[in-house]
Every structure is written in structure tokens, then in C-alpha cells.
Write a protein that holds these residues in place. Sequence first.
Motif, mmCIF file in Angstrom:
data_model
loop_
_atom_site.group_PDB
_atom_site.id
_atom_site.type_symbol
_atom_site.label_atom_id
_atom_site.label_comp_id
_atom_site.label_asym_id
_atom_site.label_seq_id
_atom_site.Cartn_x
_atom_site.Cartn_y
_atom_site.Cartn_z
ATOM 1 N N TYR A 48 0.825 -1.206 0.000
ATOM 2 C CA TYR A 48 0.000 0.000 0.000
ATOM 3 C C TYR A 48 0.864 1.263 0.000
ATOM 4 N N VAL A 49 1.938 1.256 0.776
ATOM 5 C CA VAL A 49 2.815 2.428 0.845
ATOM 6 C C VAL A 49 3.436 2.732 -0.518
ATOM 7 N N PHE A 50 3.865 1.694 -1.226
ATOM 8 C CA PHE A 50 4.567 1.913 -2.482
ATOM 9 C C PHE A 50 3.671 1.983 -3.706
ATOM 10 N N THR A 51 2.503 1.355 -3.669
ATOM 11 C CA THR A 51 1.654 1.322 -4.869
ATOM 12 C C THR A 51 0.268 1.919 -4.651
ATOM 13 N N ARG A 52 -0.089 2.198 -3.405
ATOM 14 C CA ARG A 52 -1.431 2.691 -3.057
ATOM 15 C C ARG A 52 -2.533 1.704 -3.455
ATOM 16 N N ARG A 53 -2.165 0.425 -3.500
ATOM 17 C CA ARG A 53 -3.122 -0.656 -3.763
ATOM 18 C C ARG A 53 -2.942 -1.718 -2.685
ATOM 19 N N ILE A 54 -3.958 -2.535 -2.533
ATOM 20 C CA ILE A 54 -3.856 -3.682 -1.633
ATOM 21 C C ILE A 54 -4.170 -4.931 -2.444
ATOM 22 N N ASN A 55 -3.228 -5.846 -2.466
ATOM 23 C CA ASN A 55 -3.404 -7.108 -3.159
ATOM 24 C C ASN A 55 -4.068 -8.091 -2.189
ATOM 25 N N MET A 56 -5.260 -8.518 -2.505
ATOM 26 C CA MET A 56 -6.009 -9.389 -1.605
ATOM 27 C C MET A 56 -5.491 -10.821 -1.580
ATOM 28 N N ALA A 57 -4.478 -11.127 -2.379
ATOM 29 C CA ALA A 57 -3.908 -12.470 -2.358
ATOM 30 C C ALA A 57 -3.347 -12.799 -0.983
ATOM 31 N N TYR A 58 -2.728 -11.814 -0.321
ATOM 32 C CA TYR A 58 -2.179 -12.054 1.014
ATOM 33 C C TYR A 58 -3.285 -12.415 2.001
ATOM 34 N N CYS A 59 -4.385 -11.684 1.939
ATOM 35 C CA CYS A 59 -5.516 -11.969 2.826
ATOM 36 C C CYS A 59 -6.125 -13.330 2.501
ATOM 37 N N MET A 60 -6.257 -13.616 1.220
ATOM 38 C CA MET A 60 -6.829 -14.889 0.800
ATOM 39 C C MET A 60 -5.996 -16.050 1.350
ATOM 40 N N ILE A 61 -4.693 -15.971 1.202
ATOM 41 C CA ILE A 61 -3.809 -17.035 1.691
ATOM 42 C C ILE A 61 -3.885 -17.149 3.206
ATOM 43 N N TYR A 62 -3.818 -16.012 3.895
ATOM 44 C CA TYR A 62 -3.852 -16.028 5.358
ATOM 45 C C TYR A 62 -5.152 -16.645 5.872
ATOM 46 N N PHE A 63 -6.289 -16.159 5.391
ATOM 47 C CA PHE A 63 -7.566 -16.684 5.876
ATOM 48 C C PHE A 63 -7.774 -18.137 5.452
ATOM 49 N N GLY A 64 -7.224 -18.522 4.307
ATOM 50 C CA GLY A 64 -7.306 -19.922 3.897
ATOM 51 C C GLY A 64 -6.547 -20.839 4.836
ATOM 52 N N VAL A 65 -5.350 -20.424 5.216
ATOM 53 C CA VAL A 65 -4.537 -21.224 6.147
ATOM 54 C C VAL A 65 -5.225 -21.322 7.508
ATOM 55 N N ILE A 66 -5.725 -20.204 8.005
ATOM 56 C CA ILE A 66 -6.405 -20.209 9.301
ATOM 57 C C ILE A 66 -7.665 -21.072 9.243
ATOM 58 N N SER A 67 -8.372 -21.042 8.127
ATOM 59 C CA SER A 67 -9.558 -21.886 7.971
ATOM 60 C C SER A 67 -9.196 -23.359 8.083
ATOM 61 N N VAL A 68 -8.111 -23.749 7.450
ATOM 62 C CA VAL A 68 -7.686 -25.154 7.511
ATOM 63 C C VAL A 68 -7.302 -25.537 8.936
ATOM 64 N N ILE A 69 -6.602 -24.654 9.628
ATOM 65 C CA ILE A 69 -6.218 -24.936 11.014
ATOM 66 C C ILE A 69 -7.456 -25.184 11.874
ATOM 67 N N PHE A 70 -8.440 -24.298 11.779
ATOM 68 C CA PHE A 70 -9.627 -24.464 12.608
ATOM 69 C C PHE A 70 -10.512 -25.598 12.130
ATOM 70 N N PHE A 71 -10.448 -25.949 10.853
ATOM 71 C CA PHE A 71 -11.175 -27.123 10.364
ATOM 72 C C PHE A 71 -10.619 -28.385 11.027
ATOM 73 N N VAL A 72 -9.304 -28.509 11.041
ATOM 74 C CA VAL A 72 -8.675 -29.678 11.672
ATOM 75 C C VAL A 72 -8.972 -29.706 13.169
ATOM 76 N N LYS A 73 -8.887 -28.544 13.824
ATOM 77 C CA LYS A 73 -9.186 -28.492 15.254
ATOM 78 C C LYS A 73 -10.636 -28.892 15.531
ATOM 79 N N TYR A 74 -11.554 -28.442 14.686
ATOM 80 C CA TYR A 74 -12.958 -28.797 14.891
ATOM 81 C C TYR A 74 -13.180 -30.294 14.682
#
Length: 107
Positions: A48-74
Motif C-alpha cells: 500500500y505504501v509503495f503502490t497505493r493498492r492492496i493485493n487481496m492475495a495475502y488476505c486470501m492465503i492467510y484466511f485460507g490457512v487459518i480456515s484449515v487450522i480451525f477445520f482440523v481443530k474442529y
Amino acid sequence: MTKEEILEKSRNENKNRDLYDMEVQKLAFTISHLAFMFLCALALVLEYVFTRRINMAYCMIYFGVISVIFFVKYIKMHKLHELFVLLSQFALFAASTIIFIFQLLGR
């Protein structure tokens, strides 16, 4: 109950896993999760600082990993809390995936 019987019962309950090893693995997982979260946030801020954009790929990957963690825990623990966190994280994963796809399409 003799000392040997207690040790044998403990080994059977822990399936011959070393409790110290399990605690170290749990600590390593926690620290790596925090580092992963920090690195994703850092990448978002820097982009964001350098391009004034936010690439949602980082969020997608992060939330995907967390989803898998909580899926296994459940699946392993069947706790309602784990299910609620799983559903919320999966909703965030789905939303960030849709936004990311729109970003790729230029919309």
C-alpha cells in the motif's frame, strides 16, 4: 499402583509421544502462526505504501490457512467455538478470494 504401572499408563495415554516434544511443537506452531500473520500484514502495508493498492492475495492465503487450522481443530475436538471461528475465517477467505479475482479481472 506401582511406579511402573503409572509410567505404562501414561505412555499408553500419550501414545508413546514425548510431552516435551509436543509442547515444543505447539510453541513452534504458535510462533510460526504469529510470524506468518505479521509477514502478511507487513506485505500488505508495504504494498500500500509503495503502490497505493492492496493485493487481496495475502488476505486470501492467510484466511485460507487459518480456515484449515480451525477445520482440523474442529474435526479433532468437536468444539463449537472451533466451528464458529472456522466459519468466520472461511467467510473472510471466500470474500478475499472474490475480491482478489475481481482485482485480477481489473474491476
